[in-house]
Design an enzyme around this catalytic site. Structure first.
Site, PDB file in Angstrom:
ATOM      1  N   HIS A 177      -3.633   6.846   3.058  1.00 53.43           N
ATOM      2  CA  HIS A 177      -3.970   5.783   2.334  1.00 53.43           C
ATOM      3  C   HIS A 177      -5.388   5.285   3.034  1.00 53.43           C
ATOM      4  O   HIS A 177      -5.593   5.312   4.118  1.00 53.43           O
ATOM      5  CB  HIS A 177      -2.979   4.772   2.869  1.00 53.43           C
ATOM      6  CG  HIS A 177      -3.315   3.167   2.561  1.00 53.43           C
ATOM      7  ND1 HIS A 177      -3.873   2.811   1.393  1.00 53.43           N
ATOM      8  CD2 HIS A 177      -3.469   1.928   3.225  1.00 53.43           C
ATOM      9  CE1 HIS A 177      -4.101   1.591   1.190  1.00 53.43           C
ATOM     10  NE2 HIS A 177      -3.935   0.909   2.452  1.00 53.43           N
ATOM     11  N   ASN A 214     -10.088  -0.583   0.198  1.00 50.77           N
ATOM     12  CA  ASN A 214      -8.580  -0.404   0.237  1.00 50.77           C
ATOM     13  C   ASN A 214      -7.997  -0.759  -1.348  1.00 50.77           C
ATOM     14  O   ASN A 214      -8.411  -2.163  -1.669  1.00 50.77           O
ATOM     15  CB  ASN A 214      -8.045  -1.426   0.995  1.00 50.77           C
ATOM     16  CG  ASN A 214      -6.731  -1.103   1.443  1.00 50.77           C
ATOM     17  OD1 ASN A 214      -5.705  -0.789   0.398  1.00 50.77           O
ATOM     18  ND2 ASN A 214      -6.083  -1.500   2.860  1.00 50.77           N
ATOM     19  N   CYS A 243       0.747  -1.199   0.001  1.00 52.78           N
ATOM     20  CA  CYS A 243      -0.029  -0.045  -0.107  1.00 52.78           C
ATOM     21  C   CYS A 243       0.787   1.453   0.120  1.00 52.78           C
ATOM     22  O   CYS A 243       0.345   2.452  -0.157  1.00 52.78           O
ATOM     23  CB  CYS A 243      -0.887   0.010   1.318  1.00 52.78           C
ATOM     24  SG  CYS A 243      -2.098  -1.384   1.413  1.00 52.78           S
TER      25      CYS A 243
HETATM   26  N1  ACO Z   1     -18.127 -10.306   8.694  1.00 50.47           N
HETATM   27  C1  ACO Z   1     -18.532 -10.428   9.766  1.00 50.47           C
HETATM   28  N2  ACO Z   1     -17.845 -10.837  10.897  1.00 50.47           N
HETATM   29  C2  ACO Z   1     -16.613 -10.870  10.746  1.00 50.47           C
HETATM   30  C3  ACO Z   1     -15.982 -10.483   9.405  1.00 50.47           C
HETATM   31  C4  ACO Z   1     -16.922  -9.976   8.136  1.00 50.47           C
HETATM   32  N3  ACO Z   1     -16.325  -9.504   7.250  1.00 50.47           N
HETATM   33  N4  ACO Z   1     -14.735 -10.537   9.190  1.00 50.47           N
HETATM   34  C5  ACO Z   1     -14.274 -10.890  10.675  1.00 50.47           C
HETATM   35  N5  ACO Z   1     -15.485 -11.119  11.342  1.00 50.47           N
HETATM   36  C6  ACO Z   1     -15.555 -11.412  12.814  1.00 50.47           C
HETATM   37  C7  ACO Z   1     -14.454 -12.484  13.233  1.00 50.47           C
HETATM   38  O1  ACO Z   1     -14.513 -13.762  12.727  1.00 50.47           O
HETATM   39  C8  ACO Z   1     -14.605 -12.224  14.612  1.00 50.47           C
HETATM   40  O2  ACO Z   1     -15.467 -13.243  15.232  1.00 50.47           O
HETATM   41  P1  ACO Z   1     -15.134 -13.994  16.465  1.00 50.47           P
HETATM   42  O3  ACO Z   1     -14.996 -12.824  17.532  1.00 50.47           O
HETATM   43  O4  ACO Z   1     -16.345 -14.989  16.354  1.00 50.47           O
HETATM   44  O5  ACO Z   1     -13.788 -14.672  16.316  1.00 50.47           O
HETATM   45  C9  ACO Z   1     -15.052 -10.659  15.045  1.00 50.47           C
HETATM   46  O6  ACO Z   1     -15.753 -10.625  13.660  1.00 50.47           O
HETATM   47  C10 ACO Z   1     -14.174  -9.576  15.119  1.00 50.47           C
HETATM   48  O7  ACO Z   1     -13.055  -9.879  14.724  1.00 50.47           O
HETATM   49  P2  ACO Z   1     -12.053  -8.948  14.894  1.00 50.47           P
HETATM   50  O8  ACO Z   1     -10.729  -9.141  14.052  1.00 50.47           O
HETATM   51  O9  ACO Z   1     -11.779  -8.479  16.218  1.00 50.47           O
HETATM   52  O10 ACO Z   1     -12.581  -7.497  14.490  1.00 50.47           O
HETATM   53  P3  ACO Z   1     -12.010  -6.127  14.443  1.00 50.47           P
HETATM   54  O11 ACO Z   1     -12.750  -5.153  15.108  1.00 50.47           O
HETATM   55  O12 ACO Z   1     -10.473  -5.946  14.439  1.00 50.47           O
HETATM   56  O13 ACO Z   1     -12.155  -5.582  12.674  1.00 50.47           O
HETATM   57  C11 ACO Z   1     -10.719  -5.653  10.837  1.00 50.47           C
HETATM   58  C12 ACO Z   1     -11.361  -6.492  11.730  1.00 50.47           C
HETATM   59  C13 ACO Z   1     -11.800  -5.005  10.283  1.00 50.47           C
HETATM   60  C14 ACO Z   1     -10.046  -6.419   9.681  1.00 50.47           C
HETATM   61  C15 ACO Z   1      -9.778  -4.797  11.678  1.00 50.47           C
HETATM   62  O14 ACO Z   1      -8.853  -5.587  12.336  1.00 50.47           O
HETATM   63  C16 ACO Z   1      -9.057  -3.801  10.606  1.00 50.47           C
HETATM   64  O15 ACO Z   1      -9.488  -2.926  10.105  1.00 50.47           O
HETATM   65  N6  ACO Z   1      -7.546  -4.242  10.717  1.00 50.47           N
HETATM   66  C17 ACO Z   1      -6.728  -3.561   9.545  1.00 50.47           C
HETATM   67  C18 ACO Z   1      -7.046  -4.307   8.345  1.00 50.47           C
HETATM   68  C19 ACO Z   1      -6.597  -3.266   7.008  1.00 50.47           C
HETATM   69  O16 ACO Z   1      -6.819  -2.367   6.866  1.00 50.47           O
HETATM   70  N7  ACO Z   1      -5.751  -4.083   6.236  1.00 50.47           N
HETATM   71  C20 ACO Z   1      -5.594  -3.535   5.131  1.00 50.47           C
HETATM   72  C21 ACO Z   1      -4.222  -3.733   4.547  1.00 50.47           C
HETATM   73  S1  ACO Z   1      -2.952  -3.048   5.531  1.00 50.47           S
HETATM   74  C22 ACO Z   1      -3.481  -1.472   5.155  1.00 50.47           C
HETATM   75  O17 ACO Z   1      -3.855  -1.103   4.268  1.00 50.47           O
HETATM   76  C23 ACO Z   1      -3.035  -0.224   6.361  1.00 50.47           C
END
Ligand code: ACO
Length: 325
Positions: free
Chosen positions: A252, A282, A113
């Site tokens: 980003h 993203n 990214c």
């Molecule tokens: N729909 C429904 N539930 C979901 C989904 C979905 N799409 N994805 C995950 N879950 C569930 C998980 O399985 C988990 O369930 P569980 O508690 O029963 O195990 C629950 O939701 C919570 O998951 P978490 O990972 O704790 O959720 P979080 O609040 O951290 O959000 C997310 C997840 C959105 C991915 C977050 O961690 C995030 O935004 N991280 C940054 C990731 C990112 O932006 N990456 C891009 C590449 S790097 C960059 O560009 C910066």
């Protein structure tokens, strides 16, 4: 000393829009979950004739048109991508051929990214030493070809698209003023994607995970906020500026909660923070140049404005770059 000034911007988004409601039909998710955790409502998905290099070429063509330059004026083409059209040759060479930019040398860079910002930095350094150069920098991704459509943790986050900027030398103080680039390969495991499976029987192991994006979302989240905050502060200190001096921050576009946290930590007013993650998700290396082109076309950046880019991605890699528009 000459500075590298953006002479034109362009972007290209695939036709097809994939909504959260449509994703509910693909994986166990909901519009409510995606919207509240990421801020993403729709993303674009490539179809026939919308391969990475075609999106990149159209974005580049539009940037050249805005700059009033022929492709023959280009000396260098950099494409930042983690989803190249082929592993060999570079997507940049396909773009060069499509544009007919026969005077340019061309290659890809992969800083995930952060790639477009690394590319701008590279272009800026070339132009500082050879101000007559014209450089096309493109960020282009077809991440829909690399996400695991069975993994709800990742497939809801990403989208396809391309953005571009053409740069040339400027003597009036406008252009790229400074940048800060960082990497930490020790944390590669937080976000990664294997290449094709090895065809060498000696090296065929059980650790091949498939050429699909894998991510530890919560660790990436924390690293992204901290790193982008730090790298903006570092650059502002180097430039002896404060956030109040900046006219527009273009971060980003990964996730609205990352952007909200960054905004709080840096005290960025709403009207100085550019956000379009809701529309495109993203798009990795394409996210900043698409946002830059939209900001430019919406009149959000005016001549002499201070524009700050900041980004974070796999590697880990992160960077900030400041320019006077
Ligand atoms: N729909 C429904 N539930 C979901 C989904 C979905 N799409 N994805 C995950 N879950 C569930 C998980 O399985 C988990 O369930 P569980 O508690 O029963 O195990 C629950 O939701 C919570 O998951 P978490 O990972 O704790 O959720 P979080 O609040 O951290 O959000 C997310 C997840 C959105 C991915 C977050 O961690 C995030 O935004 N991280 C940054 C990731 C990112 O932006 N990456 C891009 C590449 S790097 C960059 O560009 C910066």
């Amino acid at each position: 000393m000459s500075k590298a000034l953006i002479l034109g911007t362009g972007s290209c988004l695939p036709q097809k829009t994939l909504t959260n409601a449509e994703l509910e039909q693909i994986v166990d998710t909901s519009d409510q979950w995606i919207t509240s955790r990421t801020g993403i409502k729709t993303r674009r998905i490539s179809g026939e004739g919308e391969e990475n290099f075609r999106l990149a070429t159209l974005a580049g063509q539009r940037a050249l048109e805005m700059a009033g330059l022929s492709p023959l004026a280009l000396d260098m083409i950099i494409v930042a991508t983690l989803s190249p059209h082929k592993i060999m040759p570079s997507t940049a060479c396909f773009v060069q051929a499509e544009l007919g930019a026969t005077n340019a040398f061309a290659y890809d860079i992969n800083a995930a990214c952060t790639g477009f910002t690394y590319g701008l930095d590279l272009a800026s350094k070339y132009i500082q030493s050879q101000p007559e150069m014209k450089v096309l920098v493109i960020g282009s991704e077809t991440l829909s070809t690399r996400v695991d459509w069975k993994d709800r943790n990742t497939c809801v986050l990403f989208g396809d698209g391309a953005g571009a900027a053409v740069l040339g030398g400027s003597e009036d103080g406008r252009g790229v003023l400074g940048s800060k680039l960082h990497s930490d390969g020790r944390l590669w495991n937080l976000l990664h994607m294997d290449g094709p499976e090895s065809q060498n029987p000696e090296l065929q192991g059980s650790d091949w995970e498939g050429a699909l994006i894998r991510m530890n979302g919560s660790d990436i989240f924390k690293q992204a906020v901290r790193a982008m905050d730090d790298v903006v502060v570092e650059l502002l200190e180097q430039q002896q500026l404060t956030i109040e001096d900046i006219d527009l921050v273009i971060p980003h576009q990964a996730n609205i909660r990352i952007l909200n946290k960054l905004q709080q930590r840096l005290n960025i007013p709403d009207d100085k923070l550019f956000i379009n993650v809701d529309k495109y998700g993203n798009t990795s290396a394409a996210s900043i140049p698409i946002a830059l082109d939209e900001a430019n076309k919406q009149g959000r950046v005016k001549e002499n404005d201070l524009v700050l880019l900041c980004t974070f991605g796999a590697g880990l890699t992160w960077a900030s770059l400041l320019m006077r528009w």
